[in-house]
Each structure stands twice: as C-alpha cells, then as structure tokens.
Write an enzyme that holds these catalytic residues in place. Structure first.
Site, short mmCIF file in Angstrom:
data_model
loop_
_atom_site.label_atom_id
_atom_site.label_comp_id
_atom_site.label_asym_id
_atom_site.label_seq_id
_atom_site.Cartn_x
_atom_site.Cartn_y
_atom_site.Cartn_z
CG PHE A 6 26.27 72.94 20.66
CD1 PHE A 6 27.67 73.68 21.16
CD2 PHE A 6 25.49 72.55 21.58
CE1 PHE A 6 28.24 74.77 22.37
CE2 PHE A 6 25.83 73.65 22.45
CZ PHE A 6 27.10 73.94 23.29
CB VAL A 51 24.61 68.61 19.39
CG1 VAL A 51 25.18 68.15 18.13
CG2 VAL A 51 24.44 68.61 20.40
CB CYS A 52 22.81 70.53 14.03
SG CYS A 52 22.87 70.43 12.62
CB ILE A 53 21.26 64.95 13.81
CG1 ILE A 53 21.77 63.46 13.42
CG2 ILE A 53 20.23 65.85 12.47
CD1 ILE A 53 20.15 63.08 13.55
CB ALA A 113 26.07 65.68 15.77
#
Lengths: 130, 121, 98, 98, 121, 130
Positions: free
Chosen positions: A39, A77-79, A82
C-alpha cells in the site's frame, strides 16, 4: 505464479482498492500465490481502522484484512506514505506523541524495501493507480 | 535480496501538483539501495520534473530538483528523457538540471521490453 | 463574469479545452498548480491562448516559480497570492476546473 | 510482451494516447475502471483502436456492466476478473497507466 | 437559511472510477433540502452518469443511476445535458435514464452567467 | 467581502490544501472575511490529528488549525466524506465502537447543509480541487 500487488488509490475515493481486491481474489482462486500487497501513496488509507463505510457499501479494509488472513498474504503499508497521511501504528504514535494509533490488524508498516523485495521475488507486479 | 533485476521507472507526471512524482523517485532510491539495476525514463509531463531553477519555497514544498539530485548520490546513472516529450513542450536538454540520455520512441520501446519490472508513475 | 481556475497540465488533462469552450467573452482563466504548464511559449496550449483574445489569462506566480517557469507577460499576466484574491473579488463567480 | 492497463476515460485524460505510443507489436491494452469508456463504437477513441491492429484490446466486463456499457467484441474482447489474471500471467510484464 | 440562491452544479466526471460524481449529487440534494434553487448540468464525461442499465453489483459499488433517481424525489427538475458531449460519445437522449433538457453551448454559457454559485465536479 | 473555501484534495497527496491556505491568508490580509472552510471528499484528511509530516515539510493540519483559531474561522469537515475516510470524532468513535478518534481540535464534523449555508452567506465560494 507468484504475484505482488501495489495499491496507490484511496478506498471510497478511487476504485483502485476495490479492483485490486477482485484481482487478488481471482488470482488466488486460479491457484496463484499473492506474495505481498504493498500500500503506497493514498493506498495506505486502506489500513485505517477508523474507516466507517456506509451500510450499503463494501467494507474494503475488512475485505483486505480477511483475504490476507485466510491466505497468509503479507500486507505492507509504506511508512513514509502512511505517517504523512495519518495512518500510524502504536510505535509511531508513541514516538511522535500522538494520542492514538489507527493501523488495522493484519497490516504492517514498513519501508519501501518491501516493495523492492516484492518486485524481486514475484513473477508479476501489478499496480492499481488512483 | 541477492537477486538483481532490471527495474524501469517511467516518470510521466509533473511535479508539485501531486506527490506521485516524488514517491516514484523514492522507489528508485530504495531499489538502488537494495542493489537493483534501476533505469529512469522521464516522459510526457514527467520531463517538467527535470527543469532547472525550481524555487519551491514559494509554495512551501520540498524542492523536486534537489530530490532528483539524490539520484547521483545513489549511483543511478541510467536516466533517460523522451525526446518527443521535450520537443512538444518547447524544451531542450539545456533546460534540464540532470544529465540525461535523450531517447527516441523506438529506444523507449526497447527499454520497456528489456527490463524485468516497469513502474509507471 | 467568471474567474475560472485550472490546476492540471494541458498535456495530461482535457480541462483547458473543456474550460475554454464554456468561457464567455470577458471571463478570466487563472492557471494554478500544474495548470501553469499551459503558459509556455511555442507550445500548442500557448497557441490556444493566443486564439482566445476574448478571455483574460493569468498565472499564479508562486506556482510558476516553484516549477522553474516564467511567463512572458504578453498574453498571460502573472499574479501573486494577493492578486489571486483580487481576481476572485473582481469577478462575480469562481469556477474551479480540476 | 507487455499488458498495459488503462483506468481513465480517453475524453478526460491523455493516457490512452500516451500508452498507444509506447506499445510494441503484440502488446495488449486492457481497459479497466473509467478506461472502458474508450471502447464505444462510433467515437474517436474507437477509431484509434481500429487504427492499431498490432495491439490486442481487452475490456474488463465488470467495469463495462457497472457503467451500462457493452462491447461489440469485434475489436475489443471482454474479459472477466479471471481473464484479467490470465492476461497478467500470459504477458511478461504489466504496466499500469492512470 | 431563508435566502434562496441559484446554484448550478456542473457534473463533468464519469461515475464509479472516482467518488466525486456521487458527492456532487449529494450537494445537489442537500441544497434542494435547504430550499435552494438547484440546476444540474451534465457535461463532458459527466454524461456517462446518466446511462441506462448500470449494473454496479459487478464492482460492489452503489448504483449511480439509483443515486440520480433521488433527484426527482427532491424535486430537482432543472436537469440539463450538454448536447455536444452526448454527440462526441455517440450517445443520444434515448440512452439516458433521467429526463433531461438538451442544451447547446450558448445555453450552457447562459446557465453559467445567470446563477449565483457554480460548483464544478 | 465574505468568502468561503471548499477543499477537495488530500494534504501531502495534492497541492489543494496548501494552495487554499495561501489564498485564505492573502484574503484575510486584504481585509476580507473567511466565513467557512469546508473540507469535502479527500480534503477531510486535513483534519486527521494523526498526520506526521516530514520534518522539512509544512505541517498543513497545524497551519489550518492556527489560521482558524487566530481568525475565528469555522472549519467544517463533511461527516459523510469523513467517516468513510477514517476521520472521526469521539461521538462517531463511540457510536461505531471504534477504539479511538482522530479529529483535530478546531475542526468540526457536520453535514453538507454547512456547505449550502456557506454558499448562501458568502459573496464568493472558491473550490480547491484534487
């Protein structure tokens, strides 16, 4: 075949997470392995536990959660994407002194290396744009 | 991640209006950090990313030109620019802040066909 | 009289054409954000600007600067954020194209 | 050989043209989401499809149905979600246009 | 909210791919509920919203045609469709599920000039 | 003049909230009154308290919060848009049994009537699209 999926569009704003979900389900039904769902960009909003869809609408975060659980799919989920969009886990919440966290179970916050890794270890990478 | 693959990133969008161009460069940097063979192609509105003298303080945004300068630090050297896209925008390589190889449509097709994975941003 | 704002590049989006079609004489178009890419001389979109003298064209200076662009000021006047507000006040309505 | 997906209407976005330009002989284009509006006969985008017999065109059935559209099947084959997966497997790479 | 204003909503985008078309209709319904004088113009890709026989179960989405049927319930009668946009898409009024007035570009300009507020979605 | 602003684009994904902020500041400096900022579609993400911008980037939610406080501007987040995007206040959190809420101070969740009201009581309504 080993397939990874990248989702760039937000749920309930774009069709991307819904189209990707149908694709992933069909791929699994056909015997393929979904290695990872990554994501990125606005796609990270799929992992927001606080989303409350309308009653007559599909619950996309729950659907993703179920499919990942049932098929042991990695959902990353890409930090960087996000945290600037307000999707954070308890670690980030405490590091940045935020009053709460909202990352949904079954989703994991990690770096772009996971996308690179997915592209290396998958036969196909397919992106669903916003 | 011992396997090395050829990754082509096609940067097709103008900077600043949307975060996607920056997030694409981040992918390039990450892939390079993990020893992948990264090529970048700037095409369509993506060529605007390469323009000199971006002064993005005026819109309180991080300078995309500086973001691109990280490509050299990461050793990413295969940077291509779509010649037709430049022409269509009345631009030449003199307007660009990064050293790029200008490519024709047939060379672009070859780039697409010879890589392992394409990311289109 | 209407102030139209356009925030997408004319190379990627059809809104510049769509907007021009709906413009009445004396309306204004203000290019903002990625819309400012329409203002560069020697391009198809600049020709479109030249073909519509009945429309007043403006471009938002901070967006031009950020992108490394300048305006020739001949057909497209540059305005800063204060100028944007003045245009919104001067014209009776604002219509946003995105 | 590459499978290209297109998810925007050709009337609003330039990606159909941009994508066609990069297609090699034998590539496929799959219209998904709002991309399926390109498949309707008697329109400019359909003419563009007819002018590119070297490209294989497909449209995603659930997206056509949702929008009240049908495909003539002459130049654009309809595929369901399983067909989408089959195309992604058959072609060596997938390139997404959005 | 005793003041009544003339509000024009221009619906320019295709349904389903993005939520904006639905959210625009929600504005029309809200404005009508607050006794405003609402006109809707479907133009450009917005005319696709009016297509008959939308079966959106296939993509697990709410039916936009049914969303539009609420317009009549709210007494919104000034519904216009851009004739050129229909033609460009090889559509005619027979293809549409809502009763609309077909308008020329000059009539559209008049609509824009005669309202108090325009929302462009 | 009385001006209201509608924001449809998400912060850190689109330029809309940043452009709107500069516009609002200039309008106030010129002596105009900003009656209301209405956050709709992806614009509702501006009100997410959990957003953590990069250190070298503008903190858009904080900027909006400050300008609203200093100039007593009404900042309304559309409820229908917000809850399906995971921006909720404590009332919604308890109604839908969510573990937390994330609506930032100074923002208020309300209905589309507030947009209609703004268009009635303002001389100009200006929209910043995604």
């Amino acid at each position: 075949m080993i397939i990874s999926v990248v989702i760039l569009g937000a749920p309930y704003s774009t069709q991307a997470p819904a189209t990707a979900l149908r694709f992933a389900k069909s791929a699994i039904a056909a015997g393929h392995t979904i290695h990872r769902i990554f994501f990125y960009h606005d796609g990270v909003n799929c992992a927001n536990e606080l989303i409350i869809p309308a009653q007559d609408e599909i619950h996309l975060p729950n659907e993703w959660q179920s499919i990942a659980k049932e098929n042991t799919i990695d959902m990353v989920v890409c930090i960087a994407s996000a945290i600037k969009r307000g999707v954070i886990d308890p670690t980030e919440a405490s590091r940045y002194e935020k009053p709460a966290s909202n990352l949904k179970d079954q989703f994991e916050i990690s770096g772009l290396g996971q996308l690179v890794d997915a592209s290396i270890h998958s036969d196909r990478v397919i992106t669903f744009g916003p | 991640m011992s396997v090395q693959k050829n990754l082509l990133l096609i940067c097709r969008k103008a900077p600043y209006g949307n975060a996607l161009p920056r997030e694409a460069i981040d992918i390039a940097l990450a892939a390079s950090a993990f020893d992948q063979n990264v090529s970048l192609l700037f095409s369509g509105d993506g060529v605007w990313q390469l323009l000199k003298q971006q002064k993005s303080d005026s819109i309180n945004s991080k300078n995309h030109g500086k973001v691109l300068s990280a490509l050299a630090l990461y050793g990413i050297e295969n940077i291509y620019v779509d010649n037709d896209s430049l022409k269509q925008r009345n631009l030449s390589k003199d307007n660009l802040l990064v050293d790029t190889k200008s490519v024709t449509i047939n060379e672009i097709k070859a780039l697409c066909n010879n890589c392992d994975t394409i990311f289109n941003f | 009289m209407i102030l139209h704002t356009i925030n997408k590049s004319p190379y990627s989006s059809a809104i510049f054409n769509d907007c021009l079609r709906l413009c009445s004489d004396g309306d204004a178009i203000l290019f903002i954000e990625d819309g400012v890419y329409a203002t560069q001389q020697g391009t198809d979109s600049y020709q479109l600007i030249e073909q519509h003298p009945e429309v007043n064209f403006f471009a938002l200076a901070p967006d031009l600067e950020a992108r490394g662009l300048t305006s020739d000021q001949a057909k497209v006047l540059t305005v800063d954020d204060n100028g944007f507000v003045e245009l919104a006040v001067k014209y009776q309505k604002v219509q946003s194209w995105y």
